[in-house]
Motif scaffolding. Structure first.
Motif, PDB file in Angstrom:
ATOM      1  N   THR A  76       0.892  -1.165   0.036  1.00 37.11           N
ATOM      2  CA  THR A  76      -0.015   0.030  -0.075  1.00 37.11           C
ATOM      3  C   THR A  76       0.863   1.411   0.044  1.00 37.11           C
ATOM      4  OG1 THR A  76      -0.100   0.031   2.319  1.00 37.11           O
ATOM      5  CG2 THR A  76      -1.732  -1.236   1.383  1.00 37.11           C
ATOM      6  N   ALA A  77       0.091   2.355  -0.462  1.00 38.47           N
ATOM      7  CA  ALA A  77       0.928   3.643  -0.409  1.00 38.47           C
ATOM      8  C   ALA A  77       1.397   4.033   1.126  1.00 38.47           C
ATOM      9  CB  ALA A  77       0.046   5.014  -0.892  1.00 38.47           C
ATOM     10  N   GLN A  78       0.913   3.537   2.138  1.00 41.80           N
ATOM     11  CA  GLN A  78       1.233   3.849   3.674  1.00 41.80           C
ATOM     12  C   GLN A  78       2.443   3.115   3.762  1.00 41.80           C
ATOM     13  OE1 GLN A  78      -1.663   3.112   6.469  1.00 41.80           O
ATOM     14  NE2 GLN A  78      -0.289   3.914   8.107  1.00 41.80           N
ATOM     15  N   THR A  79       2.701   1.747   3.278  1.00 41.75           N
ATOM     16  CA  THR A  79       3.733   0.707   3.612  1.00 41.75           C
ATOM     17  C   THR A  79       4.748   1.356   2.770  1.00 41.75           C
ATOM     18  OG1 THR A  79       2.161  -1.104   4.029  1.00 41.75           O
ATOM     19  CG2 THR A  79       4.410  -1.418   3.354  1.00 41.75           C
ATOM     20  N   ALA A  80       4.555   2.059   1.549  1.00 41.05           N
ATOM     21  CA  ALA A  80       5.685   2.228   0.730  1.00 41.05           C
ATOM     22  C   ALA A  80       6.349   3.546   1.496  1.00 41.05           C
ATOM     23  CB  ALA A  80       5.408   2.756  -0.661  1.00 41.05           C
ATOM     24  N   TYR A  81       5.466   4.326   1.895  1.00 42.96           N
ATOM     25  CA  TYR A  81       6.037   5.489   2.715  1.00 42.96           C
ATOM     26  C   TYR A  81       6.846   5.222   4.123  1.00 42.96           C
ATOM     27  CZ  TYR A  81       5.842   9.875   5.549  1.00 42.96           C
ATOM     28  OH  TYR A  81       6.336  10.995   6.425  1.00 42.96           O
ATOM     29  N   ASP A 129      10.208   3.806   3.061  1.00 40.51           N
ATOM     30  CA  ASP A 129      11.163   4.818   2.769  1.00 40.51           C
ATOM     31  C   ASP A 129      11.655   5.457   4.095  1.00 40.51           C
ATOM     32  OD1 ASP A 129      10.924   4.511   0.005  1.00 40.51           O
ATOM     33  OD2 ASP A 129       9.263   5.882  -0.344  1.00 40.51           O
ATOM     34  N   LYS A 130      10.744   5.767   4.928  1.00 38.60           N
ATOM     35  CA  LYS A 130      10.921   6.365   6.118  1.00 38.60           C
ATOM     36  C   LYS A 130      12.053   5.667   6.977  1.00 38.60           C
ATOM     37  CE  LYS A 130       8.700   8.858  10.087  1.00 38.60           C
ATOM     38  NZ  LYS A 130       7.300   9.290  10.638  1.00 38.60           N
ATOM     39  N   LEU A 131      11.975   4.287   7.021  1.00 38.49           N
ATOM     40  CA  LEU A 131      12.641   3.521   7.716  1.00 38.49           C
ATOM     41  C   LEU A 131      14.037   3.459   7.125  1.00 38.49           C
ATOM     42  CD1 LEU A 131      10.232   0.608   8.665  1.00 38.49           C
ATOM     43  CD2 LEU A 131      11.483   2.015  10.455  1.00 38.49           C
ATOM     44  N   ALA A 132      14.125   3.564   5.860  1.00 38.47           N
ATOM     45  CA  ALA A 132      15.285   3.445   5.001  1.00 38.47           C
ATOM     46  C   ALA A 132      16.132   4.811   5.382  1.00 38.47           C
ATOM     47  CB  ALA A 132      15.073   3.310   3.320  1.00 38.47           C
ATOM     48  N   ALA A 133      15.507   5.807   5.248  1.00 41.95           N
ATOM     49  CA  ALA A 133      16.178   6.897   5.788  1.00 41.95           C
ATOM     50  C   ALA A 133      16.609   6.974   7.075  1.00 41.95           C
ATOM     51  CB  ALA A 133      15.096   8.093   5.546  1.00 41.95           C
ATOM     52  N   MET A 134      16.028   6.554   8.063  1.00 41.57           N
ATOM     53  CA  MET A 134      16.286   6.604   9.541  1.00 41.57           C
ATOM     54  C   MET A 134      17.669   5.605   9.806  1.00 41.57           C
ATOM     55  SD  MET A 134      12.696   6.278  11.304  1.00 41.57           S
ATOM     56  CE  MET A 134      13.249   5.856  12.787  1.00 41.57           C
ATOM     57  N   ARG A 183      20.040   2.743   1.204  1.00 37.03           N
ATOM     58  CA  ARG A 183      19.632   3.555   0.014  1.00 37.03           C
ATOM     59  C   ARG A 183      18.402   3.157  -0.497  1.00 37.03           C
ATOM     60  NH1 ARG A 183      25.318   1.796  -1.805  1.00 37.03           N
ATOM     61  NH2 ARG A 183      24.125   0.163  -1.809  1.00 37.03           N
ATOM     62  N   GLU A 184      18.148   1.804  -0.410  1.00 32.03           N
ATOM     63  CA  GLU A 184      16.868   1.366  -1.051  1.00 32.03           C
ATOM     64  C   GLU A 184      15.952   0.584   0.156  1.00 32.03           C
ATOM     65  OE1 GLU A 184      18.424  -1.610  -3.596  1.00 32.03           O
ATOM     66  OE2 GLU A 184      19.513  -0.184  -4.771  1.00 32.03           O
ATOM     67  N   ARG A 185      14.675   0.420  -0.381  1.00 37.50           N
ATOM     68  CA  ARG A 185      13.590  -0.207   0.442  1.00 37.50           C
ATOM     69  C   ARG A 185      13.861  -1.601   0.715  1.00 37.50           C
ATOM     70  NH1 ARG A 185       8.610   1.951  -3.150  1.00 37.50           N
ATOM     71  NH2 ARG A 185       8.579   3.911  -2.473  1.00 37.50           N
ATOM     72  N   GLY A 186      14.554  -2.074  -0.301  1.00 38.54           N
ATOM     73  CA  GLY A 186      14.678  -3.559  -0.265  1.00 38.54           C
ATOM     74  C   GLY A 186      15.814  -4.039   0.921  1.00 38.54           C
ATOM     75  N   HIS A 187      16.753  -3.026   1.427  1.00 36.47           N
ATOM     76  CA  HIS A 187      17.320  -3.038   2.545  1.00 36.47           C
ATOM     77  C   HIS A 187      16.763  -3.427   3.915  1.00 36.47           C
ATOM     78  CE1 HIS A 187      21.273  -3.064   0.464  1.00 36.47           C
ATOM     79  NE2 HIS A 187      20.544  -2.125  -0.133  1.00 36.47           N
ATOM     80  N   VAL A 188      15.602  -2.566   3.875  1.00 39.90           N
ATOM     81  CA  VAL A 188      14.717  -2.501   5.069  1.00 39.90           C
ATOM     82  C   VAL A 188      13.779  -3.863   5.181  1.00 39.90           C
ATOM     83  CG1 VAL A 188      12.739  -1.142   6.192  1.00 39.90           C
ATOM     84  CG2 VAL A 188      14.542   0.091   4.958  1.00 39.90           C
ATOM     85  N   ILE A 189      13.463  -4.200   3.931  1.00 40.90           N
ATOM     86  CA  ILE A 189      12.593  -5.303   4.127  1.00 40.90           C
ATOM     87  C   ILE A 189      13.502  -6.724   4.426  1.00 40.90           C
ATOM     88  CG2 ILE A 189      11.495  -7.246   2.501  1.00 40.90           C
ATOM     89  CD1 ILE A 189      10.609  -4.836   0.777  1.00 40.90           C
TER      90      ILE A 189
END
Length: 60
Positions: free
Chosen positions: A15-20, A23-28, A32-38
């Motif tokens: 969902t858009a909220q999960t994508a947001y 991105d927020k967790l990646a920045a914190m 560089r990428e969402r994949g690292h957070v996952i």
């Protein structure tokens, strides 16, 4: 060692909220990428489910 990592390319529909939030967790975390957070979230969840048994065995 050749420096290559054991990586696979996947597509994830969220969902858009999960994508947001990804991105927020990646920045914190400084990723560089969402994949690292996952990857980190899955790794932490597997350790939680297994109770860290594999990690404890490696330390002994």
């Amino acid at each position: 060692m050749n420096g290559k990592k054991n990586m696979r390319r996947i597509s994830v529909l969220v969902t858009a909220q999960t994508a947001y939030n990804l991105d927020k967790l990646a920045a914190m975390c400084g990723y560089r990428e969402r994949g690292h957070v996952i990857d980190k979230l899955v790794r932490e969840k597997m350790l939680q489910l297994n109770g860290g048994k594999r990690h404890e065995q490696n330390e002994n």
